[in-house]
Design a protein around this motif. Structure first.
Motif, mmCIF file in Angstrom:
data_model
loop_
_atom_site.group_PDB
_atom_site.id
_atom_site.type_symbol
_atom_site.label_atom_id
_atom_site.label_comp_id
_atom_site.label_asym_id
_atom_site.label_seq_id
_atom_site.Cartn_x
_atom_site.Cartn_y
_atom_site.Cartn_z
ATOM 1 N N THR A 57 48.430 33.038 -76.883
ATOM 2 C CA THR A 57 49.202 34.150 -77.447
ATOM 3 C C THR A 57 49.544 35.209 -76.408
ATOM 4 N N HIS A 58 49.595 34.824 -75.109
ATOM 5 C CA HIS A 58 49.787 35.877 -74.101
ATOM 6 C C HIS A 58 50.356 35.285 -72.810
ATOM 7 N N LEU A 98 51.316 20.567 -66.713
ATOM 8 C CA LEU A 98 50.024 20.673 -67.378
ATOM 9 C C LEU A 98 49.353 19.309 -67.458
ATOM 10 N N GLY A 99 48.024 19.299 -67.411
ATOM 11 C CA GLY A 99 47.298 18.050 -67.593
ATOM 12 C C GLY A 99 47.559 17.436 -68.952
ATOM 13 N N ARG A 100 47.711 18.295 -69.960
ATOM 14 C CA ARG A 100 48.071 17.883 -71.308
ATOM 15 C C ARG A 100 48.974 18.954 -71.896
ATOM 16 N N PRO A 101 50.004 18.572 -72.650
ATOM 17 C CA PRO A 101 50.877 19.579 -73.252
ATOM 18 C C PRO A 101 50.104 20.480 -74.207
ATOM 19 N N LEU A 102 50.639 21.656 -74.448
ATOM 20 C CA LEU A 102 50.122 22.528 -75.493
ATOM 21 C C LEU A 102 50.843 22.207 -76.797
ATOM 22 N N ASP A 103 50.242 22.616 -77.903
ATOM 23 C CA ASP A 103 50.841 22.403 -79.225
ATOM 24 C C ASP A 103 51.722 23.572 -79.645
ATOM 25 N N TRP A 104 51.436 24.752 -79.100
ATOM 26 C CA TRP A 104 52.159 25.949 -79.509
ATOM 27 C C TRP A 104 51.980 27.030 -78.451
ATOM 28 N N VAL A 105 52.817 28.051 -78.500
ATOM 29 C CA VAL A 105 52.688 29.172 -77.562
ATOM 30 C C VAL A 105 53.406 30.387 -78.133
ATOM 31 N N VAL A 106 52.941 31.577 -77.729
ATOM 32 C CA VAL A 106 53.660 32.828 -77.987
ATOM 33 C C VAL A 106 53.986 33.438 -76.631
ATOM 34 N N ILE A 107 55.262 33.554 -76.289
ATOM 35 C CA ILE A 107 55.667 34.257 -75.067
ATOM 36 C C ILE A 107 55.749 35.735 -75.409
ATOM 37 N N THR A 108 55.001 36.543 -74.661
ATOM 38 C CA THR A 108 54.842 37.961 -75.012
ATOM 39 C C THR A 108 55.235 38.842 -73.830
ATOM 40 N N ILE A 202 57.526 33.737 -82.122
ATOM 41 C CA ILE A 202 58.212 34.879 -81.512
ATOM 42 C C ILE A 202 57.233 36.038 -81.393
ATOM 43 N N GLY A 203 57.235 36.701 -80.232
ATOM 44 C CA GLY A 203 56.328 37.829 -80.036
ATOM 45 C C GLY A 203 56.707 38.660 -78.832
ATOM 46 N N TYR A 204 55.916 39.691 -78.581
ATOM 47 C CA TYR A 204 56.091 40.545 -77.406
ATOM 48 C C TYR A 204 54.800 41.309 -77.174
ATOM 49 N N GLU A 205 54.700 41.956 -76.012
ATOM 50 C CA GLU A 205 53.518 42.773 -75.717
ATOM 51 C C GLU A 205 53.899 44.251 -75.719
ATOM 52 N N ASN A 214 43.851 50.254 -70.284
ATOM 53 C CA ASN A 214 44.588 49.113 -70.820
ATOM 54 C C ASN A 214 44.325 48.979 -72.320
ATOM 55 N N LEU A 215 45.322 49.359 -73.102
ATOM 56 C CA LEU A 215 45.219 49.310 -74.563
ATOM 57 C C LEU A 215 46.334 48.465 -75.157
ATOM 58 N N HIS A 216 46.767 47.454 -74.411
ATOM 59 C CA HIS A 216 47.888 46.618 -74.840
ATOM 60 C C HIS A 216 47.559 45.857 -76.126
ATOM 61 N N ARG A 217 48.605 45.612 -76.904
ATOM 62 C CA ARG A 217 48.527 44.732 -78.069
ATOM 63 C C ARG A 217 49.664 43.718 -77.998
ATOM 64 N N ASN A 218 49.382 42.503 -78.398
ATOM 65 C CA ASN A 218 50.424 41.494 -78.533
ATOM 66 C C ASN A 218 50.829 41.398 -79.997
ATOM 67 N N VAL A 219 52.125 41.402 -80.233
ATOM 68 C CA VAL A 219 52.684 41.335 -81.577
ATOM 69 C C VAL A 219 53.213 39.924 -81.812
ATOM 70 N N ILE A 220 52.859 39.325 -82.950
ATOM 71 C CA ILE A 220 53.268 37.966 -83.282
ATOM 72 C C ILE A 220 53.977 37.976 -84.632
ATOM 73 N N LEU A 221 55.132 37.345 -84.686
ATOM 74 C CA LEU A 221 55.908 37.243 -85.915
ATOM 75 C C LEU A 221 55.799 35.828 -86.476
ATOM 76 N N ARG A 222 55.764 35.741 -87.781
ATOM 77 C CA ARG A 222 55.674 34.438 -88.455
ATOM 78 C C ARG A 222 57.041 33.781 -88.596
ATOM 79 N N ASP A 223 58.093 34.517 -88.278
ATOM 80 C CA ASP A 223 59.432 34.199 -88.745
ATOM 81 C C ASP A 223 60.360 33.687 -87.638
ATOM 82 N N ASP A 224 61.554 33.268 -88.059
ATOM 83 C CA ASP A 224 62.559 32.798 -87.117
ATOM 84 C C ASP A 224 63.499 33.937 -86.745
#
Length: 643
Positions: A57-58, A98-108, A202-205, A214-224
């Protein structure tokens, strides 16, 4: 031959886990009890999450200001292609896969000044129209020290609020450039999102860093893009933004009300916050931890990033002196830019275990636990490359992608101190127990905290809490059925007791199929006593190689060490391919609030800089850690006597 058989069995069990995590046939006489009301087939009529999906997620691309300024020229398409298993070329010209693909990712990517670095790299007309922008573009073209100096000067201008106004306006929400970039980001996420095969969330930092805390938060959306396109990310720069998390929570509320979608935030690892990530009294901005604060944080931040490139955030040896595994990848020099050195009294506001304990205290005070979070791991890579494997680690930024001398490059250095290059951590990834590989299922699993962190290895782990688990529940080789039937999974709250004197927990783990054997499984408990005092205790519940657990619940004998530093390798001649246990809390008090989480620890393996030495002849600094014991942290299970 014996070892071959063991490896075959482990591989069979693990391969089943990838697509259907329970295999094997239970004894015929126990079918009725194990599958009440269900069909004979153990794979039919399931209604629980039966797959673990790996991602993070980051992740940052060259769109982020800092990543782009330090030479990252890769964008979102490059990042997605690598995560999906393709071979690409890094910003420094190295082939990477990658040694093995990932199943999912959030670019932030950082939401503040998103895209400005790309504009400087490309010499965009709106950038070179400004004298400083033209100067920075020309320096980037020359590269080397000139580019580094330009990047530092730009960051100084950003921090001091002295960026040219026109440039600031062009790369802030509401501008044509910013809006177009956000549209491209969400459109690209939809392009690479393949339900059932690969999930691009979909997301952002949100990059709150007052005074270097450092008080960063990552935001993640469920939507398209349909919903995400109705908003633009929240920033921290005035007049449009804020560095107060309460204002971020308002943005999340606005997003859901405006779009009908869903969103959540997760806290960045707190070890560079100098005590401000998990406040119990006052917040960094002079605010107070009150009923509103705890309720809003509990609502919007269900997860915590417990491990990543910038150190491990589970606990610290000062906070957990009786935990011999506490001093793992520890960063305790200062804040993000080392403008303030670390003091021991700051540590309690930075680490997950202490926050989980303080959450119990705040719940007693306000009725809500703000730190009732699940565990996640991520890289925080700024190279567009999600690499957390020790033998395939591309570093934090382009300046420390693989080279003979990268270990000599400090992460940060100031007049007060330094975080040296050898301290960078090849970490981490996140396992999510979900019903399918889709945005909705992955997001929902995160929201219910059925997720866990690892420092890189893909260790399958299950953790259930209940009141009447028995050893035979593990003998069936399909314990998840009974886990959900008789208890709750990681991230849950214990159901009311049916008369048992103490809760018990069922935990099992398998080694990464291409990784190291397991040393042990531990359960960490934290609780608040009748006087309001907070406690913690570590229990070894399953250990390898026939070692014994003493009457205090500990195994003090180390697993051993098979690491060969000359070849950057190890052997799985110690440890176990799988460990499991049913454990009952021997110190339970039904009147005390408590939490429990599992920690799975591997046998020792080489750190990434050993591979640098063997492959490239890199010089290893004196005193650098060469060997580590990688691990997994499950989300907790909570007990509350009033519920």
């Amino acid at each position: 031959m014996k070892n071959l058989i063991i490896l075959f069995c482990a591989a069979f069990f693990l391969s089943g886990w990838a697509s259907a995590q329970d295999i094997g046939s239970p004894d015929m006489k126990n079918i009725k009890g194990l599958y009440p009301g269900k069909t004979y087939s153990p794979y039919a009529k399931r209604n629980f999450p039966n797959n673990v999906y790996w991602g993070e997620t980051h992740l940052h691309t060259g769109v982020s200001l800092d990543a782009g300024l330090f030479g990252n020229v890769l964008g979102h398409e490059d990042a997605y292609r690598l995560c999906k298993g393709e071979e690409i070329t890094s910003s420094t010209g190295l082939s990477v896969k990658l040694g093995r693909p990932l199943d999912w990712v959030v670019i932030t990517d950082h939401s503040d000044l998103m895209g400005l670095a790309v504009g400087i790299q490309e010499g965009a007309p709106n950038v070179v129209a400004e004298p400083l922008g033209k100067k920075w573009h020309e320096a980037f073209e020359r590269g080397g020290a000139d580019a580094g100096e330009a990047a530092f000067e730009l960051i100084q201008n950003f921090a001091q609020g002295t960026l040219p106004k026109a440039m600031l306006n062009d790369y802030s929400p509401g501008s044509k450039v910013y809006t177009s970039l956000w549209e491209d980001i969400i459109r690209t996420a939809d392009k690479y999102n393949e339900p059932g095969k690969f999930t691009a969330l979909i997301g952002y930092e949100w990059t709150s860093v007052p005074k270097g805390f450092n008080l960063h938060r990552n935001v993640i959306l469920r939507d398209d893009k349909t919903r995400a396109g109705q908003v633009v990310p929240m920033v921290t720069l005035p007049p449009l933004g804020s560095q107060d998390p309460l204002d971020l929570y308002e943005w999340l509320e606005m997003y859901e009300e405006k779009t009908g979608g869903q969103a959540l935030a997760l806290s960045h690892n707190g070890n560079l916050s100098n005590g401000w990530m998990f406040p119990v009294d006052k917040t960094y901005a002079g605010g107070v931890v009150d009923k509103n604060y705890v309720e809003q944080r509990a609502k919007w931040e269900p997860l915590y990033e417990v491990t990543q490139i910038k150190g491990d955030g589970e606990t610290h040896p000062f906070l957990s002196p009786d935990d011999e595994f506490a001093d793992y990848e520890t960063w305790d020099v200062g804040n993000l830019d080392i403008s303030e050195l670390k003091k021991t009294e700051m540590l309690a506001g930075e680490y997950a275990r202490e926050a989980l304990k303080n959450g119990l205290m705040l719940e007693s005070k306000f009725g809500t636990n703000p730190y009732k979070f699940g565990m996640v791991g991520a890289t925080d890579s700024h190279t567009s490359l999600s690499t957390a494997e020790e033998d395939n680690f591309f570093g934090k930024s382009v300046s420390v992608e693989p080279s003979k001398h990268r270990v000599e490059h400090p992460f940060i250095k100031s007049e007060l101190g330094e975080i040296s290059g050898d301290m960078i951590v090849a970490s981490g990834y996140q396992g999510v127990w979900a019903t399918e590989n889709t945005r909705e299922a992955i997001f929902d699993a995160m929201e219910r905290k059925e997720t866990y962190a690892t420092t890189g290895p893909r260790i399958p782990v299950r953790f259930f809490g209940g009141w009447d688990f028995v050893d035979d529940d593990l003998r069936s080789r399909s314990p998840a059925f009974v886990g959900y039937d008789k208890g709750v999974p990681m991230g849950g709250d214990l159901r009311k007791s049916k008369g048992s004197e103490a809760p018990n927990f069922m935990v099992y783990a398998l080694r990464d199929p291409v990784g190291a054997n397991l040393d042990r499984i531990q359960i960490i408990k934290g609780w608040e006593d009748a006087n309001g005092k907070l406690h913690e205790r570590v229990y070894d519940v399953a250990v390898s190689d026939g070692r014994k657990i003493n009457k205090e619940g500990r195994c003090k004998k180390a697993v051993g060490n098979t690491v060969d530093l000359e070849s950057a390798s190890w052997t799985n001649t110690i440890g176990a391919s799988e460990l499991m246990a049913v454990w009952r809390d021997p110190d339970f008090n039904p009147n005390e609030k408590a939490f429990y989480y599992a920690r799975v620890i591997e046998i020792p393996t080489p750190r990434w800089l050993v591979y640098d030495k063997v492959r490239m002849g890199a010089h290893i600094p004196e005193g650098a850690e060469l060997i580590g014991q990688e691990r997994a942290y499950t989300s907790p299970i909570w007990y509350n006597p009033s519920e």
